[in-house]
Design an enzyme around this catalytic site. Structure first.
Site, mmCIF file in Angstrom:
data_model
loop_
_atom_site.group_PDB
_atom_site.id
_atom_site.type_symbol
_atom_site.label_atom_id
_atom_site.label_comp_id
_atom_site.label_asym_id
_atom_site.label_seq_id
_atom_site.Cartn_x
_atom_site.Cartn_y
_atom_site.Cartn_z
ATOM 1 N N GLU A 1 -8.118 -11.733 -8.308
ATOM 2 C CA GLU A 1 -8.611 -10.361 -8.442
ATOM 3 C C GLU A 1 -9.160 -10.160 -9.846
ATOM 4 O O GLU A 1 -8.497 -10.463 -10.834
ATOM 5 C CB GLU A 1 -7.468 -9.367 -8.193
ATOM 6 C CG GLU A 1 -7.939 -7.932 -8.225
ATOM 7 C CD GLU A 1 -6.864 -6.948 -7.781
ATOM 8 O OE1 GLU A 1 -5.739 -7.035 -8.302
ATOM 9 O OE2 GLU A 1 -7.156 -6.094 -6.924
ATOM 10 N N LYS B 1 6.153 8.181 -12.726
ATOM 11 C CA LYS B 1 5.777 7.509 -13.973
ATOM 12 C C LYS B 1 4.320 7.068 -13.836
ATOM 13 O O LYS B 1 4.013 6.088 -13.179
ATOM 14 C CB LYS B 1 6.662 6.292 -14.253
ATOM 15 C CG LYS B 1 6.524 5.827 -15.681
ATOM 16 C CD LYS B 1 6.074 4.475 -15.888
ATOM 17 C CE LYS B 1 4.990 3.616 -15.866
ATOM 18 N NZ LYS B 1 3.886 3.646 -16.720
ATOM 19 N N GLU C 1 1.961 -1.669 -3.172
ATOM 20 C CA GLU C 1 0.519 -1.661 -2.895
ATOM 21 C C GLU C 1 -0.134 -2.431 -4.030
ATOM 22 O O GLU C 1 -0.268 -1.899 -5.136
ATOM 23 C CB GLU C 1 0.056 -0.197 -2.859
ATOM 24 C CG GLU C 1 -1.369 -0.041 -2.509
ATOM 25 C CD GLU C 1 -1.659 -0.732 -1.227
ATOM 26 O OE1 GLU C 1 -2.518 -1.618 -1.247
ATOM 27 O OE2 GLU C 1 -0.997 -0.417 -0.217
ATOM 28 N N CYS D 1 -8.614 -1.156 -5.766
ATOM 29 C CA CYS D 1 -7.905 -2.229 -5.041
ATOM 30 C C CYS D 1 -8.744 -2.673 -3.867
ATOM 31 O O CYS D 1 -8.626 -3.794 -3.391
ATOM 32 C CB CYS D 1 -6.578 -1.752 -4.473
ATOM 33 S SG CYS D 1 -5.608 -0.835 -5.608
HETATM 34 C C1 UN1 Z 1 -7.212 2.008 -4.610
HETATM 35 O O1 UN1 Z 1 -8.192 1.361 -4.929
HETATM 36 O O2 UN1 Z 1 -6.111 1.754 -5.105
HETATM 37 O O3 UN1 Z 1 -10.298 3.460 0.095
HETATM 38 C C2 UN1 Z 1 -7.251 3.143 -3.671
HETATM 39 C C3 UN1 Z 1 -10.620 3.746 -1.049
HETATM 40 C C4 UN1 Z 1 -9.986 4.943 -1.718
HETATM 41 C C5 UN1 Z 1 -8.620 4.595 -2.214
HETATM 42 C C6 UN1 Z 1 -8.590 3.369 -3.077
HETATM 43 N N1 UN1 Z 1 -9.906 6.033 -0.773
HETATM 44 O O4 UN1 Z 1 -11.440 3.073 -1.665
#
Ligand code: UN1
Length: 499
Positions: free
Chosen positions: A385, A175, A250, A284
């Site tokens: 965040e 999804k 995550e 992230c």
């Molecule tokens: C994300 O931001 O969810 O390490 C993943 C990094 C990328 C992956 C980010 N290879 O910034």
């Protein structure tokens, strides 16, 4: 008339039972309609899960090296289509073409890396305490995996979840986020064209409340992997907790880069620029705090500021652009709201702090790269965040204080320290509470062969990528084979050298 795209269930591209559609628009140009996608509901999820459950019966019996061939083929197809898929991705979510190429590349890397597991999936063999008896452990598939993925890495993250799940012998229902359904179609199409048997890979578009929740709650979905906000992750965790469903989360981050007084400042500035404003801050792993030693604070800030102001905003398809738009209007509103909060809290706004406008920027959700200074650790802009092009500078006077400030958050995904002192670097590596620590590199840029994930409210202890992801998609089975021809009692029969 806009092109219509479909769900993929039991090997066929199908409309939703609802007969409804949602729009996918280009965030760099809201007049550009990328396509219409099915606004599915629980009925579509049920059909997809039933197909996945049925297909898993045969898929789990396909030898793992054969299952891996599907991944290798999909990887080759993604390689062939890399340019077109990168362009589609930039068009639907905005990040610049170089970065969407990197996103597709991360999926290709994952296909080959996870494919290798088809010939590994190591378990243990070990000695056992009784004679003529053999002990070993093997990884077994779990069943149907429900994968819920975000829009910021529209192909890399579905690949992080799907490829290991598949090589382990699970079947999947994906999804994807509503902002990036086209990249999910492109991803699943690569698997279809690689020869995935019907039902092994399924795709259901739609909202979190209708489709995501139905997937999480479905009793035949035995493992969920979710990447997204901590708030939604907590809801999913409590739902999965009720049926003790396997769950990998995550979630958010509040990543920081420490700049010590002995750092190579040119390098530290480059790192901060890329870490904070790459992907318009929507990773992230994005750098949202710069924790800078007071002895170099003025110099570092003076070097950083003109570089931030010189960043070229624009449509990611234009090779001149360095920073694309935010993904949608709501994201821009939320980012701006945080900037207001920062100003109200008494932080000093050095640059940015407002939507970017003028010319073609007026058509999209652009926001000026923003830097705050005089930020203290208790301020909300130092703790929450933001997920946008906003970075907060905090002053520290020692390594201990730097690490203490860095750790003073509910999150723990990525982190970085710039220093030339090897002792300081290793102390930071030891004491920073985060899943990832970079030395003399920015907080972004993880590679697929190392574990990806974080501590505290960033997740629930699982890791993606690397071989560690296999723990999400397999159950361990321990096997004892007794070839003595008699009943032997472990811990009780002690006819051994101990006497
Ligand atoms: C994300 O931001 O969810 O390490 C993943 C990094 C990328 C992956 C980010 N290879 O910034």
């Amino acid at each position: 008339m806009a092109e219509k795209f479909h769900n993929f269930i039991a090997g066929r591209w199908v409309e939703s039972k609802t007969g409804q559609w949602f729009e996918n628009r280009n965030p760099a140009d809201k007049n550009d309609l990328v396509g219409l996608f099915p606004k599915s509901d629980a009925r579509d999820v049920h059909e997809a899960v039933a197909a996945a459950k049925e297909a898993q019966k045969a898929w789990r019996l396909v030898p793992a090296p054969k299952r891996a061939e599907l991944l290798y083929k999909a990887g080759r197809i993604l390689e062939e289509r890399k340019e077109a898929l990168s362009r589609d991705m930039t068009r639907e979510m905005g990040k610049v073409l170089n970065e969407t190429r990197g996103d597709v590349q991360e999926a290709i890397d994952t296909a080959y890396y996870a494919g290798g597991e088809g010939r590994r999936l190591f378990g243990d063999t070990c000695p056992v305490e009784l004679p003529n008896k053999f002990g070993m452990s093997v990884r077994c598939p779990i069943g149907v995996a429900g994968l819920i993925t975000p829009w910021n890495f529209p192909m890399a993250i579905p690949s992080w979840k799907s490829f290991p799940a598949l090589v382990c012998g699970n079947t999947v229902v994906l999804k994807p986020a509503g902002d990036t359904p086209l990249s999910a179609v492109n991803f699943v199409k690569a698997l279809e064209d690689a020869g995935a048997p019907p039902g092994v890979v399924n795709l259901v578009h739609g909202g979190g409340t209708e489709v995501g929740a139905a997937l999480v709650e479905h009793p035949d979905v035995r493992v969920i992997s979710f990447t997204g906000s901590t708030a939604v992750g907590k809801q999913i965790a409590s739902s999965c907790g009720k049926s003790l469903k396997r769950l990998s989360l995550e979630l958010g981050g509040k990543n920081a880069q420490i700049v010590m007084d002995d750092a190579d400042l040119d390098l530290a500035v480059e790192g901060a620029l890329w870490g904070a404003f790459g992907t318009t801050g929507q990773r992230c792993t994005a750098t949202s705090r710069l924790i800078v030693h007071e002895r170099v604070l003025a110099k570092f800030t003076e070097m950083l500021l003109p570089r931030v102001q010189a960043l070229r905003l624009g449509n990611g398809l234009d090779s001149n652009s360095q920073v694309g738009p935010l993904v949608n209007e709501q994201r821009r509103r939320e980012v701006h709201q945080y900037v207001r909060i920062g100003v109200e809290e008494g932080a000093t706004l050095l640059c940015g702090g407002e939507p970017a406008s003028g010319g073609s920027l007026d058509h999209g959700w652009f926001y000026k790269p923003t830097v705050f200074t005089n930020v203290t650790r208790s301020m909300r802009i130092a703790r929450e965040e933001i997920f946008g092009p906003v970075v907060a500078i905090l002053r520290i006077g020692s390594l201990e204080e730097a690490v203490d400030v860095l750790n003073d958050t509910n999150y723990g995904l990525s982190s970085s320290i710039y220093t030339r002192d090897v002792n300081a670097a290793f102390r930071a590596i030891r004491d920073i509470e985060a899943g990832i620590t970079y030395v003399n590199g920015p907080t972004i840029g993880a590679e697929v062969q190392l574990p990806f994930g974080g501590v505290k409210e960033t997740g629930n202890g699982h890791r993606e990528a690397s071989h560690t992801v296999l723990d999400t998609y397999t159950e361990w089975k321990s096997i004892y084979v007794d070839y003595s021809g008699r009943l032997q009692k472990a811990q009780i029969d002690t006819h051994d050298a101990r006497g």
